[in-house]
Design a protein around this motif. Structure first.
Motif, mmCIF file in Angstrom:
data_model
loop_
_atom_site.group_PDB
_atom_site.id
_atom_site.type_symbol
_atom_site.label_atom_id
_atom_site.label_comp_id
_atom_site.label_asym_id
_atom_site.label_seq_id
_atom_site.Cartn_x
_atom_site.Cartn_y
_atom_site.Cartn_z
ATOM 1 N N ARG A 170 0.820 -1.206 0.000
ATOM 2 C CA ARG A 170 0.000 0.000 0.000
ATOM 3 C C ARG A 170 0.853 1.253 0.000
ATOM 4 N N GLU A 171 1.998 1.180 0.662
ATOM 5 C CA GLU A 171 2.914 2.311 0.656
ATOM 6 C C GLU A 171 3.427 2.588 -0.752
ATOM 7 N N GLN A 172 3.762 1.511 -1.484
ATOM 8 C CA GLN A 172 4.252 1.694 -2.851
ATOM 9 C C GLN A 172 3.149 2.220 -3.769
ATOM 10 N N LEU A 173 1.929 1.737 -3.575
ATOM 11 C CA LEU A 173 0.819 2.270 -4.363
ATOM 12 C C LEU A 173 0.619 3.756 -4.078
ATOM 13 N N ALA A 174 0.718 4.127 -2.810
ATOM 14 C CA ALA A 174 0.553 5.535 -2.447
ATOM 15 C C ALA A 174 1.662 6.394 -3.030
ATOM 16 N N ALA A 175 2.844 5.790 -3.245
ATOM 17 C CA ALA A 175 3.959 6.519 -3.843
ATOM 18 C C ALA A 175 3.821 6.655 -5.350
ATOM 19 N N GLY A 176 2.789 6.014 -5.953
ATOM 20 C CA GLY A 176 2.535 6.155 -7.381
ATOM 21 C C GLY A 176 3.007 5.009 -8.232
ATOM 22 N N ASP A 177 3.500 3.914 -7.606
ATOM 23 C CA ASP A 177 3.940 2.766 -8.389
ATOM 24 C C ASP A 177 2.744 2.059 -9.014
ATOM 25 N N PRO A 178 2.863 1.564 -10.237
ATOM 26 C CA PRO A 178 1.845 0.658 -10.768
ATOM 27 C C PRO A 178 1.876 -0.653 -9.982
ATOM 28 N N VAL A 179 0.815 -1.432 -10.083
ATOM 29 C CA VAL A 179 0.694 -2.650 -9.277
ATOM 30 C C VAL A 179 1.871 -3.606 -9.468
ATOM 31 N N PRO A 180 2.285 -3.935 -10.707
ATOM 32 C CA PRO A 180 3.421 -4.868 -10.852
ATOM 33 C C PRO A 180 4.695 -4.358 -10.186
ATOM 34 N N GLU A 181 4.976 -3.065 -10.366
ATOM 35 C CA GLU A 181 6.187 -2.515 -9.768
ATOM 36 C C GLU A 181 6.087 -2.492 -8.246
#
Length: 739
Positions: free
Chosen positions: A255-266
């Motif tokens: 969730r932190e990576q999603l909040a940072a703007g990463d696409p799901v695979p990344e």
């Protein structure tokens, strides 16, 4: 390697989930059969003198008395017609049972000694065969058949086999109660912790996979060797707790990576390469702690290693494979089912923990010394600790077998169930046996010695008792030493040493057994191997943390702080369970600390404390490797992991604290002690003592000799991975509040 795992999951998501579902169904089908293969014993060292004495008694003398039926009558007393008819019925019924031998009864000729001092109660004694696997089960069947009240006569069952059966039945009931409390409470707390229903269900799913998988492992091991039924308790508590720990770490990072703007695979790649590596090291540290239990000969302790290592490994593998696959399917829908007020819980940072870390880093001594003082005060009761082994007193006073044991101890002149058993493993001449028995009877604390050629008191021989014929064989002799000291007291243990010091008759070996001898041997066995076990834990922990951090200071700092938190938790358990505080509230009888359970609690609590050590240190090291100084890395690292660690610890503690609702005292002690150790470590150590120690150490916290640094560069593993949005791996620098 973890990057390849992430790529495999992303390419074959449906296949991974399908295989996982098939594996879970297969493991559950096997696992439910494990309960029939587990045993209730395993507390003794099979190579000890007392265990060898028991083997001789079982093989050559038909076994010792492990079933005691206490008969009492409402009217007419024990000499009345109703009591006589019931007593004879029980006696003859037991003699007809195929699993029963060595039956002796008050209603037999010469059985007058099997009555209470006031003549109101009488005994029927027997040996129930079957070993650890079947002894308790057979005792339950016999209790159902012969115990109870009929025609004004009451029969109650006691003895070692009945105690074992009552403990197993009570533990099963306690486990059901504990899980009925822990699972719903944990689910509610998970939803609150994640702020959404969907995210909360993922860690719970991993916990169930770990539990089913470990049950399947226990089915296999139970088919090959002895495994204790008590390993089920650890499987459920640790499986649920670690599933939550690892799931919480992965989902939070995703969730932190999603909040940072990463696409799901990344986001999945980043999550697996960072949080996944933390889980790999975390699980390795717990396995290292639990593996130390394998050095002990008692299969009770080894069983916890079997279950613990299995549940940790399965939880870690499942978390690294199944959760990324589920996250790949869910994507941003992981935040669905949001609960009101859950926005703060979905944040990546924890401002409160950032502020706490900042305050500690500004005044490390001022904040750490009071906390350290409280923990050392809590540890002070350890200075008066004493150790024992479980007996009927671990059961509630309402348990039938405990009531019988109390009656034997208080209302009968000599309680032969606490006698010291001595066996001579070869032929003994009559004069030699008489000299040996006479010498034993002269020892302080010995009330009487019964042998095949007579009964001896204070060095004087008397006529043989009714059981004398069963004590002598051409190839062996058995002597029953009735003792005056209270069972398992210091005086009783000293008397065992005195008995063993008496020279054996010429040409034979003597072995000393009985409950007090078993306690002496258990303490010697565990105490003798404890330095090796502790050494294994310390060395493996040091090596793993060095490979993780590249520092020799960090492992030393972690071990010292973990030792402080463990000592505090164990000191509180001594204060409660040995000294008797809160005994009225918890409903137990104070007694010495259970030797085996104390060792188990140490290994479990140490391993879990290292779990949270890795959680926190991983993020601190990641920030430090990205260029932050130690103070900033610690402050921001705690801001990022503080809530994860405290939530994971709180949820895991719930699973252990639930055992405190039970009625078997050693299970209460294990649950409350483990839960308390987890909370102390997560709050006091991770929140205060670690930041203070890191501040005082400064950059020296990352020191390693040049040669070891070269080794670490070759074989060590770091928390590196692709950064947010595919960047360099360096996190943006944040304030202590995480904003």
């Amino acid at each position: 390697m973890l990057t390849r795992v992430a790529e495999l999951v992303l390419r074959r998501t449906r296949l991974v989930l399908t295989l996982a579902a098939v594996a879970v169904v297969a493991m559950a089908a096997l696992g439910f059969g494990a309960f029939g293969k587990l045993s209730a014993g395993g507390f003794s060292d099979p190579g000890s003198p007392s265990a060898r004495a028991q083997e001789v008694i079982d093989d050559r003398f038909g076994g010792d008395t492990n079933l005691v039926l206490l008969v009492s009558a409402e009217s007419g007393g024990i000499g009345g017609q109703a009591a006589r008819e019931r007593g004879l019925e029980v006696t003859e019924g037991l003699r007809a049972e195929p699993a029963v031998s060595n039956v002796m009864s008050y209603w037999d000729r010469g059985g007058e000694g099997l009555t209470s001092t006031d003549g109101s109660r009488a005994l029927v004694l027997a040996h129930v065969a079957g070993g650890d696997e079947k002894e308790a089960e057979n005792a339950q069947e016999l209790t159902d058949e012969y115990a109870g009240t009929r025609d004004g006569v009451t029969v109650r069952a006691g003895g070692g086999a009945a105690v074992s059966n009552d403990v197993s039945a009570q533990v099963a009931a306690d486990l059901a109660l504990a899980e009925s409390i822990a699972v719903p409470v944990t689910l509610v707390l998970l939803v609150l912790a994640f702020g959404s229903v969907v995210a909360a269900l993922l860690p719970l799913a991993i916990g169930l996979v770990a539990i089913f998988g470990t049950f399947a492992e226990l089915w296999v091991l139970g088919s090959l060797t002895d495994v204790s039924v008590f390993s089920v308790n650890l499987t459920i508590a640790l499986g649920l707790g670690l599933g939550i720990d690892y799931g919480l770490l992965l989902v939070s990072r995703f969730r932190e990576q999603l909040a940072a703007g990463d696409p799901v695979p990344e986001a999945i790649r980043r999550t697996v390469s960072t949080a996944g590596r933390t889980i790999a090291f975390s699980s390795a540290t717990i396995v290292a702690a639990l593996a130390a239990l394998l050095v002990f000969p008692q299969y009770f302790l080894r069983s916890f290693a079997y279950a613990g290592i299995g549940v940790v490994a399965i939880a870690a593998v499942s978390a690294l494979v199944i959760i990324p696959a589920l996250l790949a399917v869910l994507g941003h829908r992981v935040n669905r089912g949001r609960v009101p007020g859950g926005r703060a819980m979905r944040r990546a940072d924890a401002p409160l923990w950032g502020r706490v870390a900042g305050a500690v880093m500004r005044r490390p001594a001022l904040t750490a010394l009071p906390v350290l003082g409280v923990l050392l005060l809590a540890a002070a009761p350890l200075l008066g600790v004493s150790y024992g082994t479980p007996d009927e007193r671990v059961l509630p006073e309402s348990a039938q077998s405990r009531q019988v044991a109390t009656a034997l101890r208080e209302d009968f002149a000599v309680d032969d169930s606490t006698a010291i058993d001595v066996v001579a493993t070869g032929a003994v001449s009559g004069p030699g046996l008489a000299r040996y028995a006479t010498e034993l009877s002269r020892l302080d604390g010995v009330a009487r010695v019964d042998a095949g050629n007579g009964s001896y008191t204070d060095g004087t021989a008397g006529p043989a008792g009714p059981a004398a014929a069963a004590l002598g064989r051409p190839d062996a002799q058995r002597l029953t030493v009735s003792v005056e000291p209270a069972p398992k007291s210091d005086a009783a243990q000293e008397l065992v040493a005195d008995v063993r010091a008496v020279p054996a008759p010429d040409g034979v070996e003597t072995l000393v057994g009985g409950t007090d001898a078993e306690l002496v041997d258990a303490k010697d066995s565990i105490g003798g191997r404890l330095p090796l076990a502790v050494g294994m834990v310390l060395v493996t922990t040091f090596v793993l943390l060095f490979l993780f951090t590249g520092s020799v200071v960090q492992p030393l700092r972690a071990v010292v702080l973990n030792a402080v938190s463990l000592a505090a938790a164990m000191g509180v358990m001594v204060w409660i369970f040995q000294d008797g505080h809160l005994s009225g509230l918890l409903g137990f009888t104070p007694q010495p600390m259970d030797t085996a359970m104390t060792v188990l609690m140490f290994c479990i609590a140490f391993g879990l404390s290292m779990d949270y050590e890795v959680f926190l240190t991983s993020r601190i090291k990641e920030l430090h490797d990205a260029g932050a100084d130690t103070a900033t890395a610690v402050t921001n690292g705690l801001a990022r992991t503080g809530r994860i660690v405290t939530m994971a610890a709180g949820l895991l503690a719930v699973s252990f604290f639930a055992f405190g609702t039970g009625e078997v005292s050693f299970l209460q002690m294990f649950g409350l002690g483990s839960g308390l150790a987890i909370l102390i470590d997560a709050v006091a150590v991770r929140g205060v003592l670690v930041p203070a120690a890191m501040r005082l150490l400064g950059e020296r916290a990352w020191y390693a000799p040049r040669r070891l640094r070269r080794i670490h560069r070759r074989v060590g593993l770091s928390e590196s991975g692709p950064g947010p949005r595919g960047g360099s791996g360096r996190e943006p620098e944040r304030t202590p509040a995480g904003v």
